[in-house]
Design a protein around this motif. Structure first.
Motif, PDB file in Angstrom:
ATOM      1  N   GLU A  15       0.838  -1.201   0.000  1.00 49.41           N
ATOM      2  CA  GLU A  15       0.000   0.000   0.000  1.00 49.41           C
ATOM      3  C   GLU A  15       0.872   1.250   0.000  1.00 49.41           C
ATOM      4  OE1 GLU A  15      -3.504   1.498  -0.711  1.00 49.41           O
ATOM      5  OE2 GLU A  15      -3.395  -0.624  -0.169  1.00 49.41           O
ATOM      6  N   GLY A  16       1.935   1.229   0.802  1.00 49.13           N
ATOM      7  CA  GLY A  16       2.866   2.354   0.814  1.00 49.13           C
ATOM      8  C   GLY A  16       3.571   2.513  -0.517  1.00 49.13           C
ATOM      9  N   ARG A  17       3.972   1.396  -1.110  1.00 50.02           N
ATOM     10  CA  ARG A  17       4.668   1.444  -2.399  1.00 50.02           C
ATOM     11  C   ARG A  17       3.770   2.041  -3.477  1.00 50.02           C
ATOM     12  NH1 ARG A  17       5.255  -0.774  -7.200  1.00 50.02           N
ATOM     13  NH2 ARG A  17       3.346  -1.978  -6.903  1.00 50.02           N
ATOM     14  N   GLU A  18       2.493   1.657  -3.467  1.00 51.75           N
ATOM     15  CA  GLU A  18       1.573   2.152  -4.489  1.00 51.75           C
ATOM     16  C   GLU A  18       1.379   3.662  -4.368  1.00 51.75           C
ATOM     17  OE1 GLU A  18      -3.049   1.545  -4.934  1.00 51.75           O
ATOM     18  OE2 GLU A  18      -2.019  -0.205  -5.763  1.00 51.75           O
ATOM     19  N   MET A 138      -4.831   1.027   6.679  1.00 52.10           N
ATOM     20  CA  MET A 138      -6.080   1.763   6.502  1.00 52.10           C
ATOM     21  C   MET A 138      -5.821   3.236   6.280  1.00 52.10           C
ATOM     22  SD  MET A 138      -8.180   3.999   8.388  1.00 52.10           S
ATOM     23  CE  MET A 138      -7.848   3.615  10.120  1.00 52.10           C
ATOM     24  N   GLU A 139      -4.944   3.815   7.112  1.00 47.90           N
ATOM     25  CA  GLU A 139      -4.690   5.239   6.990  1.00 47.90           C
ATOM     26  C   GLU A 139      -3.905   5.560   5.716  1.00 47.90           C
ATOM     27  OE1 GLU A 139      -4.253   8.956   9.889  1.00 47.90           O
ATOM     28  OE2 GLU A 139      -3.230   7.130  10.540  1.00 47.90           O
ATOM     29  N   THR A 140      -2.976   4.697   5.353  1.00 48.11           N
ATOM     30  CA  THR A 140      -2.232   4.906   4.107  1.00 48.11           C
ATOM     31  C   THR A 140      -3.175   4.876   2.918  1.00 48.11           C
ATOM     32  OG1 THR A 140      -0.259   3.888   5.072  1.00 48.11           O
ATOM     33  CG2 THR A 140      -0.325   4.060   2.683  1.00 48.11           C
ATOM     34  N   TRP A 141      -4.099   3.925   2.934  1.00 47.27           N
ATOM     35  CA  TRP A 141      -5.065   3.833   1.828  1.00 47.27           C
ATOM     36  C   TRP A 141      -5.959   5.072   1.789  1.00 47.27           C
ATOM     37  CZ3 TRP A 141     -10.429   3.826   1.611  1.00 47.27           C
ATOM     38  CH2 TRP A 141     -10.969   3.556   0.357  1.00 47.27           C
ATOM     39  N   ALA A 142      -6.466   5.497   2.952  1.00 50.94           N
ATOM     40  CA  ALA A 142      -7.400   6.615   2.998  1.00 50.94           C
ATOM     41  C   ALA A 142      -6.748   7.920   2.545  1.00 50.94           C
ATOM     42  CB  ALA A 142      -7.958   6.767   4.415  1.00 50.94           C
ATOM     43  N   HIS A 143      -5.557   8.206   3.062  1.00 45.62           N
ATOM     44  CA  HIS A 143      -4.877   9.433   2.642  1.00 45.62           C
ATOM     45  C   HIS A 143      -4.369   9.312   1.208  1.00 45.62           C
ATOM     46  CE1 HIS A 143      -5.170  11.637   6.398  1.00 45.62           C
ATOM     47  NE2 HIS A 143      -5.038  10.462   6.996  1.00 45.62           N
ATOM     48  N   ASP A 218     -16.911   0.922  -1.734  1.00 51.28           N
ATOM     49  CA  ASP A 218     -17.805   1.967  -1.261  1.00 51.28           C
ATOM     50  C   ASP A 218     -17.865   1.980   0.264  1.00 51.28           C
ATOM     51  OD1 ASP A 218     -18.265   2.016  -4.000  1.00 51.28           O
ATOM     52  OD2 ASP A 218     -20.385   2.461  -3.785  1.00 51.28           O
ATOM     53  N   PHE A 219     -17.917   0.800   0.866  1.00 53.60           N
ATOM     54  CA  PHE A 219     -17.933   0.727   2.330  1.00 53.60           C
ATOM     55  C   PHE A 219     -16.658   1.327   2.909  1.00 53.60           C
ATOM     56  CE2 PHE A 219     -17.028  -1.539   6.324  1.00 53.60           C
ATOM     57  CZ  PHE A 219     -18.192  -1.268   7.042  1.00 53.60           C
ATOM     58  N   CYS A 220     -15.524   1.036   2.307  1.00 54.55           N
ATOM     59  CA  CYS A 220     -14.252   1.573   2.797  1.00 54.55           C
ATOM     60  C   CYS A 220     -14.180   3.086   2.631  1.00 54.55           C
ATOM     61  CB  CYS A 220     -13.088   0.882   2.090  1.00 54.55           C
ATOM     62  SG  CYS A 220     -12.896  -0.860   2.536  1.00 54.55           S
ATOM     63  N   LEU A 221     -14.683   3.595   1.523  1.00 51.33           N
ATOM     64  CA  LEU A 221     -14.741   5.045   1.345  1.00 51.33           C
ATOM     65  C   LEU A 221     -15.617   5.688   2.414  1.00 51.33           C
ATOM     66  CD1 LEU A 221     -15.148   5.211  -2.537  1.00 51.33           C
ATOM     67  CD2 LEU A 221     -13.171   6.045  -1.248  1.00 51.33           C
ATOM     68  N   LEU A 222     -16.690   5.000   2.785  1.00 50.64           N
ATOM     69  CA  LEU A 222     -17.609   5.537   3.776  1.00 50.64           C
ATOM     70  C   LEU A 222     -16.993   5.544   5.166  1.00 50.64           C
ATOM     71  CD1 LEU A 222     -20.538   6.562   4.240  1.00 50.64           C
ATOM     72  CD2 LEU A 222     -21.159   4.183   4.740  1.00 50.64           C
ATOM     73  N   VAL A 223     -16.418   4.409   5.591  1.00 49.29           N
ATOM     74  CA  VAL A 223     -15.923   4.330   6.973  1.00 49.29           C
ATOM     75  C   VAL A 223     -14.635   5.123   7.184  1.00 49.29           C
ATOM     76  CG1 VAL A 223     -17.044   2.109   7.382  1.00 49.29           C
ATOM     77  CG2 VAL A 223     -14.650   2.148   6.621  1.00 49.29           C
ATOM     78  N   THR A 224     -13.915   5.413   6.114  1.00 44.96           N
ATOM     79  CA  THR A 224     -12.754   6.307   6.248  1.00 44.96           C
ATOM     80  C   THR A 224     -13.143   7.760   6.004  1.00 44.96           C
ATOM     81  OG1 THR A 224     -12.146   5.948   3.914  1.00 44.96           O
ATOM     82  CG2 THR A 224     -11.089   4.524   5.575  1.00 44.96           C
TER      83      THR A 224
END
Length: 265
Positions: A15-18, A138-143, A218-224
């Protein structure tokens, strides 16, 4: 079968690499680009990740240092997140990028050395090492989503979202409690369609009366809180489940303001 702790550490690195690939070649104008988070540029987003990676590293390796950091946060609960991001964002982009990369590497090494069941302090409840890795992902993905939105990049969702989804489900009670709302007594059933469009990630009793369903992305976009409820295809059955979708958050700390309707249109 791959050990779950090994798997989440690998997914965190990926996730960090991406995200690194999205920002590595940006010029100063790119780093200064506004993101959907009010007042935050791409530099702020990466600086925040660098700051929280450092906090996680202290938690895993230096409990005394983390306690001091927590005291600083409690002294300015409304400002410490923005202040940490602003401090890092003021650095030259190359220095900020190098700092973030170094912190990711140090945290990865610390998690490699940690016992899976060891518990570490955090700004919310203490976390096991595996949960710490999941939270960082989770935070890496959200930001990273904020960065992608700023650059107009549409990312391909991956099975790494299962970590984000699981945190979102497990944080249900916290989302109610942090707002001073009664925590529902009964468990919910949550059924999410995985990124492959076929598999289903299910949580909770199959016969639960209150239910939530929809695409995992969509769920992940919502909860983050990267999308307003009206902009995602997540549905609820039951009044408590319906209320949850209005307040869901996968992160520790105060309730977030979320995003305005139509922001992802």
């Amino acid at each position: 079968m791959l050990d779950p702790f090994v798997a989440v550490r690998s997914d965190l690195r990926e996730e960090g690499r991406e995200l690194d690939l999205l920002v590595a070649e940006l010029g100063e104008e790119g780093w200064a680009a506004k993101t959907p988070a009010p007042g935050w540029t791409i530099a702020h987003q990466i600086a925040h990740l660098a700051w929280t990676d450092r906090a996680a590293l202290l938690s895993v390796t230096d409990a005394t240092g983390f306690a001091a950091l927590t005291a600083e946060a409690l002294a300015a609960p409304g400002d410490f997140v923005d202040d940490g991001a602003a401090e890092g964002a003021a650095l030259p982009p190359a220095e900020l990028l190098a700092r973030w990369r170094a912190g990711r590497a140090e945290l990865g090494a610390a998690l490699e050395a940690a016992a899976p069941d060891a518990r570490f302090p955090w700004f919310g409840p203490p976390m096991k090492a595996a949960s710490m890795a999941s939270a960082r992902l989770m935070e890496t993905w959200a930001h990273g989503q904020d960065v992608a939105d700023a650059l107009g990049v549409r990312r391909t969702p991956t099975d790494r979202l299962r970590h984000v989804a699981r945190i979102g489900v497990r944080a249900r009670d916290y989302a109610f409690a942090v707002r001073g709302l009664p925590v529902p007594d009964a468990e919910f059933r949550v059924e999410l369609t995985a990124p492959d469009g076929v598999s289903v990630w299910a949580y909770g009793p199959p016969d639960a009366a209150q239910r939530v369903g929809g695409p995992a992305l969509d769920f992940c976009l919502l909860v983050t809180q990267r999308a307003h409820r009206s902009d995602v295809a997540v549905t609820a059955v039951g009044p408590d489940a319906d209320r949850w979708l209005d307040i869901a958050q996968a992160f520790a700390g105060p309730a977030g303001a979320g995003r305005e309707p139509g922001a992802r249109a």
